[in-house]
Design an enzyme around this catalytic site. Structure first.
Site, PDB file in Angstrom:
ATOM      1  N   ALA A   1       3.882 -16.586 -14.712  1.00  0.00           N
ATOM      2  CA  ALA A   1       3.496 -17.800 -13.969  1.00  0.00           C
ATOM      3  C   ALA A   1       2.895 -17.422 -12.623  1.00  0.00           C
ATOM      4  O   ALA A   1       1.897 -18.001 -12.183  1.00  0.00           O
ATOM      5  CB  ALA A   1       4.710 -18.705 -13.776  1.00  0.00           C
ATOM      6  N   ALA A   2       3.480 -16.424 -11.963  1.00  0.00           N
ATOM      7  CA  ALA A   2       2.960 -15.998 -10.654  1.00  0.00           C
ATOM      8  C   ALA A   2       1.554 -15.423 -10.813  1.00  0.00           C
ATOM      9  O   ALA A   2       0.648 -15.742 -10.034  1.00  0.00           O
ATOM     10  CB  ALA A   2       3.894 -14.958 -10.031  1.00  0.00           C
TER      11      ALA A   2
ATOM     12  N   TYR B   1       6.941 -13.682 -13.736  1.00  0.00           N
ATOM     13  CA  TYR B   1       5.792 -12.799 -13.459  1.00  0.00           C
ATOM     14  C   TYR B   1       4.515 -13.421 -14.027  1.00  0.00           C
ATOM     15  O   TYR B   1       3.481 -13.473 -13.351  1.00  0.00           O
ATOM     16  CB  TYR B   1       6.073 -11.435 -14.088  1.00  0.00           C
ATOM     17  CG  TYR B   1       5.104 -10.336 -13.720  1.00  0.00           C
ATOM     18  CD1 TYR B   1       5.260  -9.611 -12.542  1.00  0.00           C
ATOM     19  CD2 TYR B   1       4.047 -10.005 -14.562  1.00  0.00           C
ATOM     20  CE1 TYR B   1       4.383  -8.579 -12.213  1.00  0.00           C
ATOM     21  CE2 TYR B   1       3.167  -8.983 -14.243  1.00  0.00           C
ATOM     22  CZ  TYR B   1       3.340  -8.271 -13.066  1.00  0.00           C
ATOM     23  OH  TYR B   1       2.466  -7.252 -12.748  1.00  0.00           O
TER      24      TYR B   1
ATOM     25  N   ASP C   1       7.376  -7.998   4.848  1.00  0.00           N
ATOM     26  CA  ASP C   1       7.496  -8.707   3.572  1.00  0.00           C
ATOM     27  C   ASP C   1       6.326  -9.691   3.458  1.00  0.00           C
ATOM     28  O   ASP C   1       6.177 -10.567   4.314  1.00  0.00           O
ATOM     29  CB  ASP C   1       8.840  -9.453   3.578  1.00  0.00           C
ATOM     30  CG  ASP C   1       9.081 -10.268   2.326  1.00  0.00           C
ATOM     31  OD1 ASP C   1       8.149 -10.453   1.516  1.00  0.00           O
ATOM     32  OD2 ASP C   1      10.220 -10.746   2.167  1.00  0.00           O
TER      33      ASP C   1
ATOM     34  N   ALA D   1       0.809  -1.231   0.000  1.00  0.00           N
ATOM     35  CA  ALA D   1       0.000   0.000   0.000  1.00  0.00           C
ATOM     36  C   ALA D   1       0.838   1.274   0.000  1.00  0.00           C
ATOM     37  O   ALA D   1       0.283   2.365   0.037  1.00  0.00           O
ATOM     38  CB  ALA D   1      -0.941  -0.005   1.206  1.00  0.00           C
TER      39      ALA D   1
END
Ligand code: NAP
Length: 260
Positions: free
Chosen positions: A157-158, A155, A62, A13
């Site tokens: 695949a994620a 990216y 994280d 955010a």
């Protein structure tokens, strides 16, 4: 105000889409729990939200670290006793270089932030939503999770994984009154896309010609879709992936989308 009694947790955010989504929820009366790995940016956004008169808790961390995720959810529950809406938004870009030159650690990091992060937050917040018998989970996927693009395998695949994760969770959690949906942004004006344009081979003019609406999207375009999917108007929608891309995925060609 549409979200007056709602508590919304937004990851990533501190910048771009996450910041915009959080501000839109705040304007509609929601209380916010904010995560980002960048503490300075996170505090800047939290201050902006507090200035609107809304309640806000920010917890730097994280999204791919289970301890950070647990701490964020615990602090949010301590402050507000409930979480009604979760937006899994945190993300980083690909390097966009040929696959055989890619670094496995970067590949893993992209997968972990988007996919593992969404999994960890959904699982942890979901336990509270299940107890409450209601909730909304919105996963920020991408058009790159819907089509194949060279050099974007981690990216892609994620983000494709997030779409299937959305469907799987939607079919499992409908029985608890929880809607799970995804938004797939096209190219939106945020720091992530500005970096993509300045640091990789992606060329802005060419990109814009490939978009039927002939322009990049605004962060508010994504915030509007997220607020809609979080609203009562979307009560019967679950497991969907909504592209918000100016027609990018609708267009099947490779050149100028407005050339007949
Ligand atoms: P952005 O402006 O770079 O914001 C992403 C935020 O997530 C940054 O503050 C970033 O911090 C933070 N973040 C990165 N790794 C994190 C981690 N491990 N844990 C917590 N926070 C972390 O990017 P954006 O364009 O708003 O992107 C938001 C989401 O939309 C991403 O999931 C992205 O893949 C998706 N998306 C964006 C577009 C677009 O056109 N902008 C298109 C499709 C999908 P740092 O700046 O320190 O990395």
């Amino acid at each position: 105000m549409k979200f007056q009694d709602k508590v919304v947790l937004v990851t990533g955010a501190g910048s771009g889409l996450g910041e915009e989504i959080a501000m839109h929820f705040a304007k509609e009366g929601a209380s916010l729990i904010l995560n980002d790995i960048d503490q300075e940016n996170l505090e800047r956004v939290a201050t902006q939200i507090a200035e609107t008169g809304r309640r806000v808790v920010c917890v730097p961390g994280d999204v791919s670290d289970p301890e950070d995720v647990n701490r964020t959810v615990e602090m949010g529950i301590d402050a507000f006793q409930q979480i009604d809406i979760l937006v899994n938004n945190a993300g980083i870009a690909d390097t966009i270089i040929p696959t055989i030159e890619q670094d496995i650690q970067h590949w893993q990091k992209v997968i972990d932030i988007h996919l593992r992060g969404s999994y960890l937050f959904s699982k942890t917040v979901g336990a509270h939503m299940i107890k409450n018998g209601s909730g909304k989970v919105i996963n920020i996927s991408s058009i790159v999770g819907m089509v194949g693009l060279p050099g974007r395998n981690a990216y892609g695949a994620a983000k494709a994984g997030m779409i299937m994760f959305t469907r799987s969770l939607a079919s499992e959690w409908a029985r608890y009154g929880i809607n799970v949906n995804a938004v797939a942004p096209g190219y939106i004006k945020t720091p992530l896309v500005r970096n993509l344009l300045s640091k990789t081979s992606v060329v802005e003019d060419k990109l814009i010609r490939r978009i039927p609406f002939g322009k990049l999207g605004e962060p508010s375009d994504i915030a509007h879709a997220v607020l809609f999917l979080s609203s009562d108007q979307a009560a019967y929608i679950t497991g969907a992936c909504l592209p918000v891309d100016g027609g990018w995925t609708a267009f099947g060609g490779s050149g100028d989308a407005n050339e007949l």
